[in-house]
Design an enzyme around this catalytic site. Structure first.
Site, PDB file in Angstrom:
ATOM      1  N   ASP A 312       0.854  -1.181   0.000  1.00 32.13           N
ATOM      2  CA  ASP A 312       0.000   0.000   0.000  1.00 32.13           C
ATOM      3  C   ASP A 312       0.886   1.225   0.000  1.00 32.13           C
ATOM      4  O   ASP A 312       1.904   1.261   0.685  1.00 32.13           O
ATOM      5  CB  ASP A 312      -0.868  -0.005   1.261  1.00 32.13           C
ATOM      6  CG  ASP A 312      -2.153  -0.765   1.024  1.00 32.13           C
ATOM      7  OD1 ASP A 312      -2.660  -0.694  -0.111  1.00 32.13           O
ATOM      8  OD2 ASP A 312      -2.631  -1.423   1.951  1.00 32.13           O
ATOM      9  N   GLU A 353      -0.586  18.076   8.717  1.00 33.10           N
ATOM     10  CA  GLU A 353      -0.489  19.032   7.604  1.00 33.10           C
ATOM     11  C   GLU A 353      -0.161  20.427   8.140  1.00 33.10           C
ATOM     12  O   GLU A 353       0.718  21.111   7.635  1.00 33.10           O
ATOM     13  CB  GLU A 353      -1.809  19.105   6.820  1.00 33.10           C
ATOM     14  CG  GLU A 353      -2.098  17.885   5.959  1.00 33.10           C
ATOM     15  CD  GLU A 353      -2.848  16.806   6.716  1.00 33.10           C
ATOM     16  OE1 GLU A 353      -3.036  16.945   7.948  1.00 33.10           O
ATOM     17  OE2 GLU A 353      -3.225  15.802   6.075  1.00 33.10           O
ATOM     18  N   ALA A 387     -15.634  19.293   8.907  1.00 33.72           N
ATOM     19  CA  ALA A 387     -16.006  18.648   7.649  1.00 33.72           C
ATOM     20  C   ALA A 387     -16.941  19.540   6.847  1.00 33.72           C
ATOM     21  O   ALA A 387     -17.004  19.457   5.626  1.00 33.72           O
ATOM     22  CB  ALA A 387     -16.669  17.307   7.936  1.00 33.72           C
ATOM     23  N   THR A 389     -17.009  23.055   6.793  1.00 35.24           N
ATOM     24  CA  THR A 389     -16.346  24.189   6.143  1.00 35.24           C
ATOM     25  C   THR A 389     -15.170  23.754   5.286  1.00 35.24           C
ATOM     26  O   THR A 389     -14.801  24.427   4.344  1.00 35.24           O
ATOM     27  CB  THR A 389     -15.820  25.184   7.178  1.00 35.24           C
ATOM     28  OG1 THR A 389     -14.873  24.502   8.006  1.00 35.24           O
ATOM     29  CG2 THR A 389     -16.945  25.721   8.044  1.00 35.24           C
ATOM     30  N   MET A 391     -12.177  23.893   6.037  1.00 35.27           N
ATOM     31  CA  MET A 391     -11.141  24.924   6.182  1.00 35.27           C
ATOM     32  C   MET A 391     -10.682  24.907   7.630  1.00 35.27           C
ATOM     33  O   MET A 391     -11.397  24.438   8.508  1.00 35.27           O
ATOM     34  CB  MET A 391     -11.705  26.318   5.896  1.00 35.27           C
ATOM     35  CG  MET A 391     -12.092  26.587   4.465  1.00 35.27           C
ATOM     36  SD  MET A 391     -12.489  28.318   4.265  1.00 35.27           S
ATOM     37  CE  MET A 391     -13.848  28.543   5.368  1.00 35.27           C
ATOM     38  N   SER A 392      -9.495  25.452   7.848  1.00 34.24           N
ATOM     39  CA  SER A 392      -9.117  25.733   9.221  1.00 34.24           C
ATOM     40  C   SER A 392      -8.349  27.047   9.185  1.00 34.24           C
ATOM     41  O   SER A 392      -7.984  27.521   8.104  1.00 34.24           O
ATOM     42  CB  SER A 392      -8.250  24.620   9.803  1.00 34.24           C
ATOM     43  OG  SER A 392      -7.032  24.544   9.104  1.00 34.24           O
ATOM     44  N   LYS A 403      -7.161  28.608   5.600  1.00 36.11           N
ATOM     45  CA  LYS A 403      -6.524  27.772   4.566  1.00 36.11           C
ATOM     46  C   LYS A 403      -7.421  26.551   4.401  1.00 36.11           C
ATOM     47  O   LYS A 403      -8.067  26.110   5.353  1.00 36.11           O
ATOM     48  CB  LYS A 403      -5.117  27.353   4.980  1.00 36.11           C
ATOM     49  CG  LYS A 403      -5.079  26.449   6.202  1.00 36.11           C
ATOM     50  CD  LYS A 403      -3.688  25.944   6.451  1.00 36.11           C
ATOM     51  CE  LYS A 403      -3.670  24.741   7.404  1.00 36.11           C
ATOM     52  NZ  LYS A 403      -4.164  25.046   8.757  1.00 36.11           N
ATOM     53  N   ASP A 526      -5.690  -4.378   5.829  1.00 39.24           N
ATOM     54  CA  ASP A 526      -6.360  -4.240   7.107  1.00 39.24           C
ATOM     55  C   ASP A 526      -7.881  -4.302   7.008  1.00 39.24           C
ATOM     56  O   ASP A 526      -8.539  -4.812   7.887  1.00 39.24           O
ATOM     57  CB  ASP A 526      -5.928  -2.949   7.816  1.00 39.24           C
ATOM     58  CG  ASP A 526      -6.097  -1.727   6.928  1.00 39.24           C
ATOM     59  OD1 ASP A 526      -6.607  -1.875   5.802  1.00 39.24           O
ATOM     60  OD2 ASP A 526      -5.698  -0.637   7.356  1.00 39.24           O
ATOM     61  N   ASP A 530     -10.216  -6.198   2.223  1.00 38.28           N
ATOM     62  CA  ASP A 530      -8.911  -6.769   1.890  1.00 38.28           C
ATOM     63  C   ASP A 530      -8.891  -8.280   2.119  1.00 38.28           C
ATOM     64  O   ASP A 530      -7.984  -8.973   1.674  1.00 38.28           O
ATOM     65  CB  ASP A 530      -7.808  -6.151   2.762  1.00 38.28           C
ATOM     66  CG  ASP A 530      -7.344  -4.816   2.218  1.00 38.28           C
ATOM     67  OD1 ASP A 530      -7.545  -4.581   1.020  1.00 38.28           O
ATOM     68  OD2 ASP A 530      -6.802  -4.023   3.006  1.00 38.28           O
TER      69      ASP A 530
END
Lengths: 701, 552
Positions: A312, A353, A387, A389, A391-392, A403, A526, A530
């Site tokens: 993976d 991120e 979830a 918007t 955005m943060s 952003k 997992d 699979d």
């Protein structure tokens, strides 16, 4: 389990005791080679006892008998030692299986705040029971979370102290009996009857109780039996040939049982015969050291043959998270404003991120950022990602910094009356097409620039794949990315092939195709979807965090859920086979020198050149080692034969050194060490022992 | 070489020409042999109308059964023929039927391609027995070996099938399109050199000393041709190719030598091409050539002591040493000198050649499949050392294959050791020796080695026409033949069923020099470990006693 007991005094003492316990004929009978040694030891002991009764005891026979017994004991010791470590691990596992009381609820009460609870011993659980587990509870048995989310402390089986999240639905729903809930509350549906739980099976595996001999081990044992039979024939006919020669030399002598037994024990492959099961057990053990549980030894062996790895992308080839790699302003003028906006919107963002953006800014614009840091201060109000918007960001000094996904931020900017320039949108599109994720950065109604989030290929993974390629193993990357992105990452990581936009069906199909072409495939997975691919693969490793279905389908479970393990497993499999082959070669090569030590000693009386001297036989010329006396020569060979088993125990347990190179290079290396080394070593060893015996026992023999 | 060496320049030239011809002719023969089994529809339908199915492929069991059937029929027919030859035609010298044990031994010996001779051709066989009995088996037993090699090669070229070819087709084509034409050509050449080919009764001549000498005649040339080509080795006359009517000239001697090795040398190349692993085939050829060169060098070294006793004056020491190597590496067994009279070292080497399992060129086909068993064993040991389940040319070696390989390699050894030990304790068997001491032991060891390895060469010196030797050697020959063929066919069956694993960088190369050296190592070590004690008490003692001048 990561905190494995190493060689404690306890394990070694236990193994010493076990060496004697294993003298039971029934245990000995399981290994034909060592059973022959066992019979020779018994027979010679009988001879010694008879001569003791007749008061005609010979030091040579006593010593030989003693060392034959040592040979048996040393072989037992190696097996006991390899089992000992497993036993110690099983012991610590067993402690997790303390009898708890499960709180059983009814199907109807799921989700109810105050369900009706009945109590049941965890040993009496049946499949399908619903158990309520709250913070601090031990999970009563293997099962699946059907309601709720909780942090679970799995250190009892993985040794990893950080708790892991388990929740209903999805791919992280499996829980293991004996682990502890450290927060929240879940309802678990029991999927394994007590006694057959994961921990129970692990105990059996590490103890070696359910150890079955693997196909290759069986094949090798057959070869060893064949060799042993030939040597029995050689030794069986020898007294007759000797008798012929004795008659022709006008002698009345015959070969004593001690001599024949010594020669037989020296010739049959006792080195590999004695260490064979230790090699197999320690192969499993080495997997356990790396927190992988193999459901059978067969899978470990198959791992050595694997020539295609399905990997993976996420977590194996790339670091699981995307990282900021570039920040581009919409116009040169807005550059410092962009830096400020990007920093403020990420400074309190704890996601990987967000942190990567801060790191990128600190690295590229260190000074500017430092001043920003003090400016931000307490006035900063963090706005986390949601979830809705998508955005943060943060509010500071009357401005809103955001952003987020390009279209989300664009909508937000436009709602404030601003406009995103065509140039920025084009730049973002370009990044997306190269497989990166663009983040639009805005301050109030102004779109300032784009941050590029990129998949970062793990350091050193390229070299690792190159090594695998040298060993003849192809790597195939599996990713949900589009083909373009996949190709870019595949090229960067140096995999041989990739499957983009992969679905579980495509994995299964690929495995079938490779197998049809004669390849052996290993994969790690997992999710429930699979499971078919895991079952189809020759080596399927399920992650411990995965679903129960995946754990059932795979033939190994990785307790740490680290996808890179696949490569380790393949190497362990190879090492296991290599160790067997090398020690077999060594064992057989040893025989050459033993002939040179023992045959002249046996035949020294035959065809005498000087009728007055009983030891002037013409075959004395073959005694190229110039050993001190025939008895010392034979005893030295027997002692060498016994000691070499002990000397090689560490090698059997650790495995021969693995080098990543082509088969031919590996072969040449091992042939030099174990083949030629195997021919030379006994010449040196036997001569050395002969010198020692000569100085200590010279007169007695 | 010391200055007193009996070898002269022409000897070395002869040797060089021999090697050049062997290496250049083997690939040509290989092509011929492969071309000879190209199927033809008309032939198949022709046989079908006779009720013989040459088309339907057989699995390993059917192939083995057909093979056992032809051996059983052949041996039964030959046994009866030898018993009753006295009252059958083509018997101008009125030779009586053989005793049961000699007939049994001879029948078994010829169907198993051993061609051990407990009889003397000119005094105990009628022309009919020679031609219809031994001659036919000379062809068939050689063709059977080649057929088994074909089946093995096919199993490696195929996957997921149980079919190994049609035994009757293989036998028919190898005999009629390959062995017969070759033998006919060679027989004509031999006649040109003076080998007799006649149905006349023996001629009685007066010698200069005035005594009568019976000069035996017979259809010898046709027999000698296939005796050499088919690695049979059963001589028309008792003294085999030391007889002037069987081997009259240096040229006939040279070409007979070449004929012994030609087909066995071509088979590895055939195997390589048929299995789709040409380089592996060449590697096996190289290993055989290397081992042959080594054993020849050893023989020449030992014979350098220039002992002429027992050697044919017409050929000299060099050609005798060369012949002794050629005839024992190949499972031929014909002789042009009495091996009893070889130096102990040469005799020991001749024995060791056979004890390795007749795989250095070996018999037609049998040398190859014996060598493949060793290759499988080598792959098993070395494959493990590179960290993979061992595979031979893409086929996995598991427990079943290891059992079969072990039987095929080890059974002949057990037979040799067991029967030699038996002969050492049976007074009648011991009495058959003409020498005492280590040399007498060598005589016995050599006989059973020759029988179990299906070689058939005789050390001489041992009077083997007794019930004990006839029966024990028959058993050794039968088990030595089928104890290898059946495991080989079993392995072929298992290979054909498996899928072929494609090679990768992690696969053990079966064509590299490293592998060739390892193969040689495994062959020598297995052979040495099994036979060193016995050889020590025979040729090695004898060799060590030489300089002391002591006799026992």
């Amino acid at each position: 389990m990561a905190k494995n007991p190493v060689w404690t005094q306890e394990i070694i003492l236990g193994a010493v005791v076990q060496s004697f316990v294993k003298l039971h004929p029934k245990t000995q009978f399981r290994n034909f080679v060592m059973f022959c040694v066992f019979l020779c030891s018994l027979g010679l002991t009988g001879v010694v006892l008879v001569s003791a009764v007749q008061r005609n005891i010979s030091a040579f026979e006593c010593n030989t008998a003693l060392w034959l017994w040592f040979t048996v004991l040393f072989a037992n010791f190696s097996e006991a030692l390899s089992e000992g470590r497993g036993r110690a691990q099983a012991e610590s596992l067993r402690k997790t299986r303390t009898q708890g009381v499960a709180r059983i609820i009814q199907e109807a009460d799921i989700g109810c705040a105050t369900p009706h609870v009945t109590h049941k011993s965890s040993a009496e659980l049946v499949v399908g029971d619903l158990a309520l587990c709250e913070s601090g509870d031990l999970i009563p048995g293997d099962g699946e979370v059907i309601w709720g989310i909780a942090a679970i402390d799995e250190s009892a089986i993985t040794g990893e102290s950080a708790p892991v999240i388990r929740e209903s639905g999805g791919d992280r729903s499996a829980v293991t009996g004996g682990t502890r809930v450290s927060s929240d509350r879940i309802i678990v549906r029991i999927t394994q009857a007590p006694g057959d739980s994961f921990v129970d099976r692990m105990i059996k595996l590490v103890e070696g109780a359910s150890r079955q001999r693997t196909p290759n081990e069986i094949a090798l044992s057959i070869l060893l039996v064949g060799l042993t039979i030939v040597f029995i024939a050689v030794i069986g006919t020898l007294p007759i040939f000797f008798g012929y020669a004795a008659t022709e030399s006008h002698l009345g002598s015959h070969l004593s049982f001690a001599m024949l037994a010594s020669l037989l024990v020296c010739l049959i492959p006792t080195t590999i015969g004695g260490l064979l099961s230790a090699i197999g057990i320690s192969g499993m053990d080495r997997l356990i050291q790396r927190n992988v549980i193999a459901k059978s030894g067969k899978a470990v062996e198959a791992a050595g043959d694997v020539d295609v790895l399905l990997l993976d992308k996420t977590g194996t080839i790339t670091l699981g998270n995307r990282m900021a790699s570039r920040i581009v302003a919409g116009s040169p003028e807005s550059e410092s404003q962009l830096t400020r906006a990007a920093y403020l919107s990420s400074a309190s963002d704890d996601t990987p991120e967000g942190r990567s953006i801060v790191v990128l800014l600190k690295n590229s614009k260190g000074k500017e950022v430092l001043t920003l840091n003090s400016e931000a201060g307490d006035a900063l109000k963090f706005v986390p990602f949601s979830a809705r918007t998508r955005m943060s960001g943060a509010d500071a000094g009357g401005s809103e910094y955001r952003k987020g996904a390009v279209d989300a931020v664009r909508t937000w900017v436009e709602s404030k009356g601003g406009k995103v320039s065509a140039g920025l949108l084009q730049l973002a599109d370009q990044m997306a097409s190269q497989g990166s994720t663009p983040l639009l950065v805005a301050q109030d109604n102004q779109a300032l620039g784009v941050i590029e989030l990129k998949d970062i290929v793990k350091g050193g993974i390229r070299e690792r794949f190159a090594q695998l390629r040298k060993m003849g193993i192809r790597t195939v990357m599996i990713t949900g990315d589009n083909p373009k992105t996949a190709a870019a990452i595949a090229a960067e990581a140096g995999v041989d092939d990739f499957i983009a936009e992969a679905t579980p069906e495509m994995k299964l199909e690929r495995i079938r195709k490779e197998q049809k072409e004669g390849h052996l495939v290993a994969m790690i997975g997992d999710g429930t979807n699979d499971a078919p691919a895991l079952a189809q693969a020759d080596v399927g490793i399920a992650m411990n965090t995965g679903t129960q279905a995946a754990r059932e389908a795979g033939n190994m479970v990785d307790l740490e859920s680290n996808p890179t393990k696949l490569i380790d497993v393949v190497e362990i499999g190879k090492q296991l086979l290599m160790t067997r082959g090398s020690l077999t070669t060594f064992s057989i090569a040893n025989d050459v020198a033993k002939y040179f030590a023992i045959l002249p000693a046996l035949f020294i009386t035959l065809y005498p050149l000087n009728p007055e001297d009983a030891r002037s036989g013409v075959l004395g010329a073959l005694d190229i080692m110039k050993l001190s006396s025939p008895e010392s020569a034979i005893l030295s060979a027997v002692i060498f034969n016994a000691l070499i088993i002990v000397a090689l125990i560490p090698l059997a347990l650790k495995g021969v050194k693995l080098i990543s190179a082509s088969a031919d290079v590996v072969l040449r290396r091992n042939v030099w060490i174990y083949g030629f080394g195997g021919i030379i070593a006994p010449f040196v060893g036997i001569k050395a022992i002969d010198i020692i015996i000569g100085s200590f026992l010279g007169g007695a023999l | 070489m010391p200055w007193s060496s009996p070898y002269v320049l022409t000897n070395w030239i002869e040797l060089a020409v021999f090697f050049v011809l062997l290496i250049t002719l083997a690939p040509l023969l290989a092509r011929w042999l492969i071309a000879s089994i190209k199927p033809s529809a008309s032939e198949a339908s022709c046989f079908a109308s006779l009720g013989v199915d040459l088309k339907t492929e057989m699995n390993w069991k059917q192939y083995s059964l057909a093979l056992l059937f032809i051996h059983l029929i052949g041996a039964g027919f030959l046994f009866l023929l030898l018993l009753t030859q006295g009252s059958l035609p083509l018997n101008p010298m009125h030779i009586p039927g053989m005793s049961w044990d000699l007939a049994l031994n001879t029948a078994v010996s010829f169907v198993t391609n051993t061609n051990w001779q407990a009889y003397s051709g000119e005094s105990q066989l009628s022309y009919l027995s020679q031609m219809l009995g031994l001659g036919v088996q000379n062809f068939l037993s050689a063709a059977v070996g080649i057929a088994v090699a074909f089946a093995l090669a096919r199993s490696l070229a195929r996957e997921k099938t149980s079919e190994l070819g049609n035994f009757w087709f293989d036998l028919w084509r190898v005999t009629t399109r390959f062995l017969l034409p070759m033998a006919a050509l060679f027989a004509v050449f031999l006649i040109s050199q003076g080998v007799v080919q006649s149905f006349d009764p023996y001629v009685t001549a007066k010698t200069i000393e005035g005594t009568d000498q019976v000069i035996p005649l017979g259809p010898a040339a046709s027999q000698v041709a296939i005796k050499q080509l088919g690695t049979n080795g059963g001589g028309f006359f008792g003294v085999n190719s030391a007889h002037p009517f069987e081997n009259p000239t240096p040229l006939s001697n040279f070409l007979q030598l070449l004929a012994i090795l030609l087909i066995p040398a071509a088979i590895p190349l055939v195997f390589g091409r048929m299995s789709g692993h040409q380089r592996h085939g060449r590697m096996l050829f190289g290993v055989m050539l290397g081992l042959f060169t080594a054993t020849l060098a050893g023989s020449l070294y030992f014979e350098n002591m220039a002992n002429m006793e027992g050697k044919e004056v017409r050929f000299g020491v060099f050609d005798s040493a060369l012949w002794s190597s050629v005839t024992t590496v190949a499972s031929n067994g014909s002789v042009n000198a009495m091996h009893d009279s070889l130096m102990p070292g040469t005799g020991g080497l001749a024995m060791f050649n056979m004890q390795l399992g007749e795989i250095v060129f070996g018999g037609t086909g049998s040398g190859l499949y014996g060598m493949v068993l060793f290759a499988v064993l080598t792959v098993f040991l070395c494959g493990l050392m590179v960290g993979r389940t061992p595979e031979y040319l893409g086929k996995k070696i598991g427990g079943r294959e290891v059992i079969a390989t072990s039987i095929g390699i080890l059974l002949p050894s057990l037979l040799i050791l067991g029967f030699t030990a038996l002969a050492c304790v049976v007074p009648a068997a011991l009495a058959a020796r003409t020498n005492s001491g280590p040399h007498g032991f060598s005589e016995i060891l050599y006989a059973f080695t020759s029988g179990a390895a299906n070689n058939g060469s005789a050390f001489g010196g041992l009077s083997v026409n007794s019930v004990f030797y006839n029966v024990t050697l028959s058993i050794a020959m039968v088990l030595g033949r089928f104890g290898v063929i059946l495991p080989v066919l079993f392995i072929a069956g298992s290979f054909a069923k498996q899928k072929t694993i494609p090679p990768s960088a992690g696969t053990l190369s079966s064509t590299s020099v490293t592998f060739a050296l390892l193969l040689v190592g495994v062959i020598l070590i297995v052979g040495a470990l099994t036979f060193i004690p016995a050889l020590t008490l025979g040729p090695i003692v004898e060799h060590l006693l030489l300089p002391t001048g002591k006799k026992f």
